[in-house]
Structures are given as C-alpha cells and as structure tokens.
Design an enzyme around this catalytic site. Structure first.
Site, PDB file in Angstrom:
ATOM      1  N   ARG A  51       0.815  -1.217   0.000  1.00  0.00           N
ATOM      2  CA  ARG A  51       0.000   0.000   0.000  1.00  0.00           C
ATOM      3  C   ARG A  51       0.847   1.264   0.000  1.00  0.00           C
ATOM      4  NH1 ARG A  51      -4.908  -0.770   4.211  1.00  0.00           N
ATOM      5  NH2 ARG A  51      -5.526   1.164   3.157  1.00  0.00           N
ATOM      6  N   LYS A 148      -0.478 -19.559   6.352  1.00  0.00           N
ATOM      7  CA  LYS A 148      -1.289 -19.873   7.507  1.00  0.00           C
ATOM      8  C   LYS A 148      -1.317 -18.648   8.432  1.00  0.00           C
ATOM      9  CE  LYS A 148       1.813 -20.465  11.029  1.00  0.00           C
ATOM     10  NZ  LYS A 148       1.701 -19.969  12.405  1.00  0.00           N
ATOM     11  N   HIS A 178       5.733 -23.901   6.581  1.00  0.00           N
ATOM     12  CA  HIS A 178       7.181 -23.937   6.350  1.00  0.00           C
ATOM     13  C   HIS A 178       7.857 -25.098   7.071  1.00  0.00           C
ATOM     14  CE1 HIS A 178       7.248 -21.646  10.169  1.00  0.00           C
ATOM     15  NE2 HIS A 178       8.462 -22.125  10.318  1.00  0.00           N
ATOM     16  N   LYS A 182      11.371 -28.198   5.965  1.00  0.00           N
ATOM     17  CA  LYS A 182      12.624 -28.457   6.669  1.00  0.00           C
ATOM     18  C   LYS A 182      13.212 -29.793   6.210  1.00  0.00           C
ATOM     19  CE  LYS A 182      11.523 -25.753  10.777  1.00  0.00           C
ATOM     20  NZ  LYS A 182      12.675 -24.831  10.663  1.00  0.00           N
ATOM     21  N   GLU A 216       9.472 -22.002  21.488  1.00  0.00           N
ATOM     22  CA  GLU A 216      10.057 -20.726  21.109  1.00  0.00           C
ATOM     23  C   GLU A 216      10.510 -19.995  22.368  1.00  0.00           C
ATOM     24  OE1 GLU A 216       7.776 -18.885  17.517  1.00  0.00           O
ATOM     25  OE2 GLU A 216       6.275 -19.747  18.857  1.00  0.00           O
ATOM     26  N   ASP A 235      -2.564 -21.163  16.331  1.00  0.00           N
ATOM     27  CA  ASP A 235      -1.390 -20.663  15.619  1.00  0.00           C
ATOM     28  C   ASP A 235      -0.386 -21.759  15.299  1.00  0.00           C
ATOM     29  OD1 ASP A 235       0.262 -18.554  14.558  1.00  0.00           O
ATOM     30  OD2 ASP A 235       1.499 -18.708  16.354  1.00  0.00           O
ATOM     31  N   HIS A 240       1.350 -26.721  12.290  1.00  0.00           N
ATOM     32  CA  HIS A 240       2.696 -27.286  12.397  1.00  0.00           C
ATOM     33  C   HIS A 240       2.714 -28.636  13.108  1.00  0.00           C
ATOM     34  CE1 HIS A 240       4.062 -23.614  10.802  1.00  0.00           C
ATOM     35  NE2 HIS A 240       4.311 -22.957  11.905  1.00  0.00           N
ATOM     36  N   LYS A 340       5.464 -20.097  23.805  1.00  0.00           N
ATOM     37  CA  LYS A 340       6.352 -18.947  23.675  1.00  0.00           C
ATOM     38  C   LYS A 340       7.010 -18.658  25.016  1.00  0.00           C
ATOM     39  CE  LYS A 340       4.093 -16.782  19.731  1.00  0.00           C
ATOM     40  NZ  LYS A 340       5.264 -17.022  18.855  1.00  0.00           N
TER      41      LYS A 340
END
Length: 488
Positions: A51, A148, A178, A182, A216, A235, A240, A340
């Site tokens: 944008r 995703k 993704h 791997k 993570e 998420d 995954h 996380k």
C-alpha cells in the site's frame, strides 16, 4: 512418483504484502539465496505489492536497508545481490480496491506464468483472488500460495477455501506450512520407510509414546495484535504440530505421488480420537507466560506486552495428549507441546520405545527406555539412545547415543525451508503443501478442544518466562510414566 511441471522460462512471482514482516524476514532472503545458488530460474521476476506509494527505487532502497540484515554475512555476495535487486519490481496495490489491479496487470509481463504469494492476513485472501479474477490475471497456469493460519475455525477455513476455489483449482493452490520444508522433516519419511531397522518397530506395542515439541524462546513481540485471540492452539498446533504428527504416524504411501502421500496424512487426521469436554479437562494444559528470565535477559509477561488486553485469556502454551484410533497406534499416547517464552528455541520429535519386559541387569535400578530423538531446530540431527556397559567390573549400564549429524554428513548445501518450498511452487511440486481436506480435518479435531476450554471456563495456567511451561504439562506426561526430553 511426483514429476515436476516444466520450469517456466518466464515467471512473475507476485508477493502481496511484499514489504511486510514475512516478506522481509523470510521470503525475500529465501529468494536471494535461490538466486545466489542458481536454483531460481533465470526468467523469474519478483513483483512486490504493498500500500506504500513507492516507486521502484524507493522499494529497492527499502530492501537494501531491511532485507540484508536477514542474510548471513557468509552468504552475502555483492554481485549476486545486485543481480537479485535487478529482478525486483514494485506496484502500489490496495488488495480491497478492484481498480488497483488494472495497474498490476500493466506491470506484469505478457505471456509470463504467474505465482501469487498471499503474505497477508487471511481476511484479504478472498478479496485478492476475486480482484485478480476480475482483472483477468488468472489463467490455467497461475498458482496461488496461501499462508497460515487459514481461518480461525472450521467454518472460516471452509469459507476461505470455497472462495479461493472459485478462481484456482486444487492443483493450483499451495497451502504453505514452512515446517514441511525443513530438510529433517522431509528426511523423516526416508528414516521411516527407507530403513529396515525402524519400520518393523514403528508401531504398538514396540513404541511406548511419541512427543512432538515446537518451543520458542521469544514472546509475541510485534505480533501481539494478531496473536491475542488466536493463541497457541490455532497458531501452532492446528498446522505445524499436526502436520508433524501426520508424518510420524502415517502408513507407507503407495508411491511418492503428492496425492498418495497426502491421502495417508489425511487418514491420520481423521483417525485422531475426538476430545470430549472431560478429555479436554484431563488431556490438555493451557498456559500463559508471566515475567521471568530468558537466558540472561529479563522478559515481561504476556499481559504486559503491547496491544494485549490486561484481561486476556489467550494461551501462549499448549500441551496435550492425543490418541490415534487405528491398529498401528493403539494405546500409544502422543504428546504435543508448543509455547512462547520457553527455556530455549527447540523443535523435536521423540519416539520412546517400549522397555524390555524383564531386565537382566539388577545393578541398574532404572534402565531408561530407548529413544529416537529427531531434532528439527536449531540444529538438525538424529540421535538414537542405547544402553551400554560402563567400563570396569560388574554389569552397570548407562545410556549412550548414536548420533547422525545431518548437516555434517551431507556435503551439499542445505536450503532453508522457505527457499525449498518456493522452488517447489515454481516447479509445481505439491507434496509438501496441505490439501484442502487435510486442513479441514485438522480444524475438525481442534474445534472441540477450543469449545471444551470455553465450556470449562478456566484461565490459562501461569508459567514463568524462561521455564518449560506449567508444571501440569510434566504431570500430563507422568501419568503415562513418561517425561519430556529435557526431564528424562
């Protein structure tokens, strides 16, 4: 056997959200690496859309300033970088304005094949596809890549798929995860089906349990506005972890044809035992990080992050126990965990083999079980835990490991996941992308867990940043006489 489509001699790779976070951190660095190592076809041009009212010079200046920081110094080559910059174009497009797509059409090369990468919020997917169609920019050779998360529940996922399917066939649609790019994940099929020592044991009762972790150490950071209300289950687990579970648990496909592989993954998803509210209460753990130490740094809690409401009940950690209703996995618990602000960044699969029915070695009070550890990140290796005799008199045992360091065992360069998957899209390889029925089967299993949490009305359990999550996740494992890999 999957065969590549003929590599197009002229290809326009169009990235919606071309100046966004995903493009800067992952897509453009991956495309540079493909250019550097000559796997990106010569006739490929990269058209970024956004944008910002930029001209090409402003965009390439932005790329030079922002993207170079995500390329390792050892891989940066000034001449190659200049050639990569020459591939770039920029068009200012508002995805919701149909009239902007006429300018896009003028910027694309006549006769070029087109790959549309939708690195935007999923709420824009339907408008983008409709506007591409309205401008006559889709043909039988066009492809679309969908990032995703695809929807926030089964109904929204179906609605997006229905709209996209009006303009792109299933063979033209690449739903990207993704993790499936791997190298170690792709090696898992070879490990399972290409080695005689594992295949006879890859089932009940030889396997006691399986655990899959995607941990993570970072918090939500700038993604808090998206993440809150989404949470770890939607998420990470829905895509995954369930995709990793499918590769671990699937039956041997009849061939390496993409649909044959995805058929077997779909069977796993449809064989997952549905969870009742009672199952959710017993077999799942939700958590939310509080302030704590991550390494040498002090981290704030989730509720103190920018753009997170003080009363948020979004989970940043999930651990759960799943069961597959088929003969191969009967009575084998499968543990999934993601979060996380955990102690370290780690993604791994641990296959715990059943213990011997009787021990000949009484001097060893508790003989650990054999474990196969498949590490996906930060390093990639496979480790098989065995028992060996300690030196000296007597027959005391201790665990030792047989290690396969995939990075040093293979001399060729190991492409990163996004680079590998982008080349797969260009070549028309669908094996490592989710099919529509896979996505919807995953949502079908996840939805009752979300509903169960809502019915139970419990807040996520607090856990300190820098820990491995709530203590209840260890108790979940202990009930099956198992332990997470860092506790074993």
């Amino acid at each position: 056997m999957e065969t590549d489509s003929p590599t197009p001699t002229t290809l326009d790779l169009i990235i919606f959200g071309g100046a966004g976070d995903l493009s800067v951190r992952k897509l453009l660095p991956a495309l540079y690496m493909a250019h550097l190592h000559k796997t990106l076809p010569d006739g490929t041009r990269i058209v970024a859309l956004g944008r910002h009212a930029w001209d090409r010079a402003a965009f390439t200046g932005f790329v030079d300033d922002k993207v170079r920081g995500f390329i390792s110094s050892g891989e940066f080559d000034a001449k190659a970088w200049s050639g990569f910059i020459d591939r770039l174009a920029y068009v200012s497009v508002d995805a919701n304005r149909a009239e902007d797509f006429a300018a896009l059409g003028q910027a694309l090369r006549p006769g070029a094949e087109r790959v549309y990468y939708l690195a935007t919020a999923p709420t824009l997917f339907t408008a983008i596809c409709a506007n591409l169609h309205g401008a006559g920019l889709i043909d039988a050779h066009s492809r679309v890549v969908l990032e995703k998360p695809l929807g926030h529940d089964l109904a929204s996922a179906r609605a997006i798929n229905d709209e996209v399917a009006k303009y792109f066939s299933e063979q033209q649609t690449f739903r990207i995860d993704h993790y499936l790019g791997k190298e170690t994940v792709q090696n898992l099929m070879v490990l399972r089906f290409g080695n005689a020592i594992f295949e006879p044991l890859w089932r009940s009762p030889s396997i006691k349990s399986v655990q899959i972790t995607v941990a993570e150490s970072v918090g939500v950071g700038s993604r808090a506005g998206f993440y809150d209300g989404t949470g770890a289950l939607r998420d990470m687990v829905q895509n995954h972890l369930l995709q990793l579970l499918c590769i671990v648990a699937m039956e041997p496909p009849v061939s390496l044809d993409p649909d044959a592989v995805r058929d077997e993954k779909l069977k796993v998803l449809r064989s997952l035992r549905p969870m009742s509210v009672a199952d959710v209460a017993r077999d799942t753990v939700r958590g939310q990080y509080t302030a704590g130490n991550v390494g040498s740094e002090r981290a704030i809690g989730y509720l103190q992050e920018d753009n997170v409401p003080a009363t948020s009940e979004t989970e940043t950690f999930v651990a759960l126990r799943a069961h597959i209703n088929n003969w191969r996995w009967a009575n084998v618990p499968i543990f999934l965990r993601t979060g996380k602000r955990l102690a370290e960044r780690r993604s791994e699969i641990v296959v715990e083999f059943a213990p011997l029915p009787y021990s000949l070695f009484p001097d060893t009070p508790r003989v650990p079980v054999n474990r196969l550890l498949i590490r996906l990140q930060p390093e990639e290796h496979v480790q098989l835990q065995m028992m060996a005799k300690q030196p000296g008199s007597g027959m005391k045992l201790r665990p030792v490991s047989l290690d396969l360091d995939l990075q040093s065992a293979m001399t060729g360069r190991r492409a990163e996941a996004y680079e590998r998957l982008l080349i797969d899209v260009i070549k028309g390889r669908l094996t490592h992308f989710m099919r529509r029925d896979e996505l919807e089967a995953a949502w079908t299993w996840v939805e009752p867990i979300i509903a169960g949490w809502q019915s139970l009305g419990e807040r996520p359990r607090p856990y300190a940043a820098g820990s491995w999550g709530p203590a209840a996740s260890s108790a979940l494992m202990a009930r099956e006489d198992s332990a997470w890999s860092e506790e074993a």
